[in-house]
Design a protein around this motif. Structure first.
Motif, PDB file in Angstrom:
ATOM      1  N   UNK A 153       0.823  -1.207   0.000  1.00 54.70           N
ATOM      2  CA  UNK A 153       0.000   0.000   0.000  1.00 54.70           C
ATOM      3  C   UNK A 153       0.860   1.262   0.000  1.00 54.70           C
ATOM      4  N   UNK A 154       1.964   1.242   0.738  1.00 54.63           N
ATOM      5  CA  UNK A 154       2.867   2.397   0.766  1.00 54.63           C
ATOM      6  C   UNK A 154       3.477   2.656  -0.608  1.00 54.63           C
ATOM      7  N   UNK A 155       3.781   1.581  -1.334  1.00 62.51           N
ATOM      8  CA  UNK A 155       4.318   1.722  -2.682  1.00 62.51           C
ATOM      9  C   UNK A 155       3.281   2.369  -3.596  1.00 62.51           C
ATOM     10  N   UNK A 156       2.018   1.945  -3.459  1.00 64.74           N
ATOM     11  CA  UNK A 156       0.926   2.526  -4.248  1.00 64.74           C
ATOM     12  C   UNK A 156       0.764   4.009  -3.908  1.00 64.74           C
ATOM     13  N   UNK A 157       0.777   4.332  -2.609  1.00 66.41           N
ATOM     14  CA  UNK A 157       0.613   5.713  -2.173  1.00 66.41           C
ATOM     15  C   UNK A 157       1.760   6.591  -2.659  1.00 66.41           C
TER      16      UNK A 157
END
Length: 338
Positions: free
Chosen positions: A207-211
């Protein structure tokens, strides 16, 4: 004097045609990846997050295909410059979608971690043999990594040739998908080893990579639509075309001083040049010839206007209640010539 997607050089037209086919084929491949992940999700938070990310991956290619189609529409009375800025809008849509879903996935995964949910992975019978379902999950994740990386490399060249930031962002996302797959695999193996928290942590990493992607590209898209000085497709420095236009115009013998304002309209550049000419040096014929010369400088220069001035101020002083000096508008450069 304007240009559009219909007047691009043949090399760029071929690159656009190739990019459209790549994105169309990628949508089919992506659908198979989403299906594979869906049937292997189980109770894993990391798999669920990877699946949602893959669903999100539909947005950039669809935005690119729709945007590049609308971009080719002819100019009309309501849109005299045509629809060249639609690719910037498509870029913004893709970036905001990334950021929004990234935030949702972080919250969702964090809740699972706080609740200390203990996911379990059972067994499944395949071809008469009973195997741990985690291997099925890992196989699905591996498939979801290999294909995006391949397509990401294939999209990179046309993205740079076309200066298409939507296509470039999509290619970068695809190339970085190995991180998603690796995080998911670590989460699955963590469950198998009894580390209940590994799954949720892996989901948060994804999720952090997506954000991160969403935040980065949203900022770039907003700056483009806010008429920032044009930057390279990697968004690392000013576009070298700025200096090329300035030097070409400044080399004209009748130009004494000039100020350039350029901004991006999708893949194209438009702008205005304010000029102070030498005595009796400015005429309608010379201005038209200079505009034509600049348009021929590069296919990305879509529209440029030359505005004669008696002098060029470095700033504007506003008198009144709020006395003060305003700097030149964003995107302006003052350049004396000899």
């Amino acid at each position: 004097m304007t240009r559009s997607i219909r007047t691009m050089p043949e090399a760029q037209k071929r690159a656009l045609h190739r990019a459209r086919w790549l994105e169309a084929i990628w949508l089919v491949v992506l659908a198979s990846i989403v299906a594979a992940i869906y049937f292997a999700v189980g109770s894993s938070q990391a798999m669920k997050t990877a699946w949602i990310e893959d669903l999100l991956s539909f947005v950039p290619p669809i935005a690119f295909l729709v945007g590049s189609w609308i971009e080719g529409w002819k100019p009309n009375r309501r849109f005299p410059l045509g629809y060249i800025r639609v690719t910037s809008i498509a870029y913004l849509i893709s970036a905001v979608a990334l950021g929004g879903v990234g935030i949702f996935l972080i919250v969702d995964s964090s809740i699972a971690l706080i609740k200390q949910e203990h996911p379990t992975i059972g067994s499944v019978e395949l071809f008469g043999a009973t195997i741990w379902f985690g291997w099925v999950m890992i196989a699905a994740l591996a498939y979801s990594v290999v294909m995006p990386v391949i397509f990401g490399h294939l999209k990179m060249k046309p993205a740079k040739m076309l200066h298409d930031k939507t296509l470039y962002a999509d290619a970068m996302m695809n190339k970085a998908d190995w991180m998603t797959g690796l995080a998911g695999i670590v989460g699955i193996l963590g469950i198998g080893m009894g580390w209940w928290w590994a799954d949720a942590v892996a989901a948060i990493v994804i999720a952090l990579d997506v954000l991160h992607d969403g935040f980065k590209h949203t900022g770039a898209a907003i700056r483009d639509l806010s008429d920032e000085m044009p930057r390279t497709i990697e968004d690392k420095e000013f576009d070298p075309l700025i200096e090329e236009v300035q030097k070409t115009f400044g080399a004209l013998p009748w130009v004494r001083e000039s100020r350039l304002r350029l901004h991006e309209e999708g893949r194209f550049l438009t702008g205005t040049i304010y000029v102070v000419a030498h005595e009796n040096g400015c005429s309608a014929e010379r201005i038209e010839a200079a505009e034509a010369k600049l348009l021929d400088l590069h296919w990305r220069i879509h529209d440029i206007s030359i505005m004669p001035r008696t002098k060029i101020e470095a700033s504007v002083t506003i008198k009144g209640v709020d006395d003060g000096t305003l700097p030149l508008r964003s995107g302006a450069r003052r350049h004396p010539v000899g």
